[in-house]
Design a protein around this motif. Structure first.
Motif, PDB file in Angstrom:
ATOM      1  N   ILE A  71       0.841  -1.208   0.000  1.00 54.80           N
ATOM      2  CA  ILE A  71       0.000   0.000   0.000  1.00 54.80           C
ATOM      3  C   ILE A  71       0.872   1.252   0.000  1.00 54.80           C
ATOM      4  O   ILE A  71       0.619   2.208  -0.748  1.00 54.80           O
ATOM      5  CB  ILE A  71      -0.945  -0.007   1.221  1.00 54.80           C
ATOM      6  CG1 ILE A  71      -2.004  -1.110   1.046  1.00 54.80           C
ATOM      7  CG2 ILE A  71      -1.613   1.350   1.406  1.00 54.80           C
ATOM      8  CD1 ILE A  71      -2.874  -1.321   2.265  1.00 54.80           C
ATOM      9  N   LEU A  72       1.933   1.250   0.822  1.00 51.73           N
ATOM     10  CA  LEU A  72       2.847   2.395   0.840  1.00 51.73           C
ATOM     11  C   LEU A  72       3.576   2.519  -0.491  1.00 51.73           C
ATOM     12  O   LEU A  72       3.802   3.619  -0.998  1.00 51.73           O
ATOM     13  CB  LEU A  72       3.848   2.234   1.984  1.00 51.73           C
ATOM     14  CG  LEU A  72       3.283   2.330   3.404  1.00 51.73           C
ATOM     15  CD1 LEU A  72       4.340   1.944   4.433  1.00 51.73           C
ATOM     16  CD2 LEU A  72       2.775   3.742   3.681  1.00 51.73           C
ATOM     17  N   GLY A  73       3.934   1.376  -1.077  1.00 50.25           N
ATOM     18  CA  GLY A  73       4.628   1.397  -2.358  1.00 50.25           C
ATOM     19  C   GLY A  73       3.740   1.850  -3.501  1.00 50.25           C
ATOM     20  O   GLY A  73       4.219   2.440  -4.473  1.00 50.25           O
ATOM     21  N   PHE A 239      12.294   0.566  -3.552  1.00 50.83           N
ATOM     22  CA  PHE A 239      12.887  -0.751  -3.349  1.00 50.83           C
ATOM     23  C   PHE A 239      13.137  -1.044  -1.870  1.00 50.83           C
ATOM     24  O   PHE A 239      13.468  -2.171  -1.508  1.00 50.83           O
ATOM     25  CB  PHE A 239      14.196  -0.851  -4.139  1.00 50.83           C
ATOM     26  CG  PHE A 239      13.994  -0.656  -5.609  1.00 50.83           C
ATOM     27  CD1 PHE A 239      13.793  -1.732  -6.451  1.00 50.83           C
ATOM     28  CD2 PHE A 239      13.969   0.624  -6.163  1.00 50.83           C
ATOM     29  CE1 PHE A 239      13.590  -1.568  -7.808  1.00 50.83           C
ATOM     30  CE2 PHE A 239      13.771   0.807  -7.517  1.00 50.83           C
ATOM     31  CZ  PHE A 239      13.570  -0.287  -8.338  1.00 50.83           C
ATOM     32  N   ILE A 240      12.989  -0.031  -1.028  1.00 56.45           N
ATOM     33  CA  ILE A 240      13.082  -0.226   0.418  1.00 56.45           C
ATOM     34  C   ILE A 240      11.690  -0.336   1.015  1.00 56.45           C
ATOM     35  O   ILE A 240      11.429  -1.165   1.889  1.00 56.45           O
ATOM     36  CB  ILE A 240      13.848   0.948   1.078  1.00 56.45           C
ATOM     37  CG1 ILE A 240      15.257   1.079   0.477  1.00 56.45           C
ATOM     38  CG2 ILE A 240      13.921   0.752   2.587  1.00 56.45           C
ATOM     39  CD1 ILE A 240      16.156  -0.105   0.696  1.00 56.45           C
ATOM     40  N   VAL A 241      10.776   0.515   0.541  1.00 59.67           N
ATOM     41  CA  VAL A 241       9.403   0.512   1.058  1.00 59.67           C
ATOM     42  C   VAL A 241       8.734  -0.837   0.813  1.00 59.67           C
ATOM     43  O   VAL A 241       8.094  -1.401   1.701  1.00 59.67           O
ATOM     44  CB  VAL A 241       8.575   1.645   0.410  1.00 59.67           C
ATOM     45  CG1 VAL A 241       7.103   1.503   0.753  1.00 59.67           C
ATOM     46  CG2 VAL A 241       9.088   3.004   0.876  1.00 59.67           C
ATOM     47  N   VAL A 393      14.329  -0.410  10.168  1.00 62.17           N
ATOM     48  CA  VAL A 393      14.017  -1.810   9.892  1.00 62.17           C
ATOM     49  C   VAL A 393      13.939  -2.058   8.386  1.00 62.17           C
ATOM     50  O   VAL A 393      14.390  -3.086   7.885  1.00 62.17           O
ATOM     51  CB  VAL A 393      12.712  -2.231  10.591  1.00 62.17           C
ATOM     52  CG1 VAL A 393      12.257  -3.602  10.128  1.00 62.17           C
ATOM     53  CG2 VAL A 393      12.915  -2.251  12.103  1.00 62.17           C
ATOM     54  N   GLY A 394      13.356  -1.123   7.626  1.00 61.01           N
ATOM     55  CA  GLY A 394      13.230  -1.294   6.189  1.00 61.01           C
ATOM     56  C   GLY A 394      14.579  -1.474   5.514  1.00 61.01           C
ATOM     57  O   GLY A 394      14.802  -2.440   4.778  1.00 61.01           O
ATOM     58  N   ILE A 395      15.516  -0.571   5.784  1.00 68.18           N
ATOM     59  CA  ILE A 395      16.838  -0.686   5.186  1.00 68.18           C
ATOM     60  C   ILE A 395      17.583  -1.869   5.790  1.00 68.18           C
ATOM     61  O   ILE A 395      18.356  -2.555   5.113  1.00 68.18           O
ATOM     62  CB  ILE A 395      17.646   0.631   5.346  1.00 68.18           C
ATOM     63  CG1 ILE A 395      19.007   0.517   4.659  1.00 68.18           C
ATOM     64  CG2 ILE A 395      17.803   0.994   6.810  1.00 68.18           C
ATOM     65  CD1 ILE A 395      18.950   0.271   3.187  1.00 68.18           C
ATOM     66  N   GLY A 396      17.332  -2.159   7.074  1.00 68.93           N
ATOM     67  CA  GLY A 396      17.953  -3.322   7.706  1.00 68.93           C
ATOM     68  C   GLY A 396      17.553  -4.609   7.006  1.00 68.93           C
ATOM     69  O   GLY A 396      18.369  -5.519   6.819  1.00 68.93           O
ATOM     70  N   ASN A 397      16.291  -4.679   6.611  1.00 65.15           N
ATOM     71  CA  ASN A 397      15.774  -5.814   5.857  1.00 65.15           C
ATOM     72  C   ASN A 397      16.574  -6.045   4.584  1.00 65.15           C
ATOM     73  O   ASN A 397      16.975  -7.173   4.262  1.00 65.15           O
ATOM     74  CB  ASN A 397      14.315  -5.529   5.479  1.00 65.15           C
ATOM     75  CG  ASN A 397      13.367  -6.567   6.027  1.00 65.15           C
ATOM     76  OD1 ASN A 397      13.755  -7.678   6.367  1.00 65.15           O
ATOM     77  ND2 ASN A 397      12.107  -6.220   6.106  1.00 65.15           N
TER      78      ASN A 397
END
Length: 479
Positions: A71-73, A239-241, A393-397
């Motif tokens: 949804i955010l993407g 690509f992070i979202v 967390v997003g970039i950590g993923n």
């Protein structure tokens, strides 16, 4: 309609084509004894039926990721479709398959130990702490979020719900995997699948009847439609979202749990590759639903600016399209799904720490010795503002996914096999992560450096890692 139908079709076809190719390329064999056949302990190494493992894996990696992230993407427009389809088929599903099968080939060990075997002990130590932080962040966030929502729905304080969810997490982390997770997950998985299928069916009905307008991917729509493009740059922010639904390093922390329960390596394709393809389909449905419900990406952005969070959007769509029953499904999805990812995040953290300490987890007292400190820290973090940590967390993923891809590429190189199916995605994701750190605004953990500088630096970092990898591979061949 055309873009939506073709995208879903490509994901399904990929499972039977590219997924089978990946399986053969890896060399999965029914003649190789899986960890549970050799190391069964009735706790973590416990035989489960393949369909049950698939549902558990699907819920472990899904939760709310392919819903909220999609949804955010979708705020970026139909370009989200490209990333979900291409990312899921050639990066995410392959990443999940290799992380699960490498664990299967190495006694079901956790991700840091697998990484350490192929990238070195220093990287293993870093991965132990880094993965532990990510799992703790996910676990704590999936305590506070559901507790707050349940408190709102029941007109109660969130504190009692906090204790109830914590109690469940402790029980699910300590008990054998077949006692709690193996029994209730099929019902929760059915709810998540039913919600996605119902929304997807309504999209088809609304699209064919003319009630809904579904955006197609055209040359005109291949651009950033976000209302704040300065702070939400299409590359690399999209690509992070959207991580879950395309590729997510969190999945690699969950796969070893299922690797300990598989009775045949041939189950790896439906369990690991297949679960990720299903997650990609869920992400595609919700990205499309979010745009269609508000009349396009522009309408979705307007709603978001007006305070419509992903949770509110899910609730609105389910109530409007699925009626009163949809509201119930929405509650199950928004409340229960993150809980099913939170409990396995804590369980995975217990296993990672136990593996690092070489601590046998069959005795309950040993499980308690590892789990009590984890939950003590988690409880303390529940009482502070965790939003700052969650931003990372997003970039950590994606950093975790990048390291996992390089690990798989190294494995292939050491086996004397072509490494391109893993090294090229690893290079691309390295560019994404490096560019993100350069270009992202300060408030989301970046340096906020102009694209003219950030893009070249990101490309240099990615290509530099690729050259280093090739050099190491060449050196290995000569020794």
């Amino acid at each position: 309609m055309l873009t939506f139908i073709i995208s879903i079709g490509l994901l399904i076809v990929a499972y039977f084509t590219y997924g089978k190719f990946v399986e053969r390329f890896f060399g999965a064999s029914s003649t190789i004894a899986t960890p549970v056949k050799r190391l069964a302990d009735g706790v973590d190494y416990h035989e489960l039926k393949p369909w049950r493992i698939f549902v558990i894996q699907f819920l472990n990696i899904a939760g709310l990721g392919p819903i909220f992230g999609a949804i955010l993407g979708a705020a970026y427009g139909p370009m989200a479709y490209v990333w979900i389809v291409v990312g899921c088929i050639f990066m995410g599903a392959t990443h999940d398959y290799f992380s699960g099968m490498l664990s299967t080939r190495h006694d079901g060990t956790s991700l840091p130990d697998i990484v350490g075997k192929y990238l070195g002990n220093g990287v293993r130590k870093f991965m132990t702490f880094f993965t532990g932080f990510l799992l703790l962040a996910v676990g704590v966030s999936f305590v506070n979020g559901p507790a707050e929502l349940l408190g709102s729905l029941t007109k109660m304080s969130m504190t009692p719900w906090l204790y109830i969810i914590f109690a469940y997490y402790i029980i699910a982390t300590l008990l054998p995997i077949n006692k709690i997770i193996g029994k209730i997950y099929p019902f929760m998985g059915a709810a998540l699948i039913f919600m996605a299928v119902s929304v997807g069916a309504y999209l088809l009905y609304g699209g064919f009847s003319g009630e809904l307008v579904l955006e197609n991917l055209t040359f005109d729509s291949m651009r950033n439609m976000h209302t704040d493009p300065q702070h939400n740059i299409l590359f690399p922010m999209l690509f992070i979202v959207i991580s879950c639904g395309a590729i997510s390093g969190f999945h690699a922390t969950q796969s070893p749990m299922m690797a300990r329960c598989m009775t045949d390596e041939k189950y790896g394709r439906p369990i690991f590759y297949g679960a990720m393809i299903c997650e990609g389909i869920v992400a595609m449905i919700w990205a499309t639903a979010a745009m269609a419900f508000f009349g396009g990406a522009e309408g979705l952005n307007t709603a978001a600016q007006g305070g419509a969070t992903p949770a509110i959007i899910v609730n609105q769509i389910c109530n409007s399209w699925l009626g009163r029953f949809g509201a119930i499904i929405a509650i199950i999805g928004v409340v229960v799904c993150p809980i099913t990812s939170g409990d396995t995040a804590f369980r995975s953290m217990r296993l990672i720490i136990a593996d690092a300490l070489k601590f046998n987890q069959k005795p309950i007292k040993n499980r308690l010795m590892v789990s009590i400190p984890i939950f003590a820290v988690a409880y303390l973090l529940c009482n502070v503002d965790f939003s700052t940590i969650w931003k990372y967390v997003g970039i950590g993923n994606q950093v975790l996914a990048t390291i996992t891809l390089w690990t798989a590429a190294t494995y292939l190189a050491k086996k004397g096999k072509p490494h391109w199916m893993m090294s090229l995605p690893a290079t691309f994701l390295s560019v994404v992560c490096a560019t993100y750190f350069m270009i992202a605004p300060y408030k989301v953990g970046g340096l906020f450096i102009a694209p003219a500088i950030s893009y070249p630096v990101g490309i240099v970092v990615g290509l530099g890692l690729f050259v280093l990898f090739i050099t190491k591979v060449a050196k290995h061949k000569t020794t």
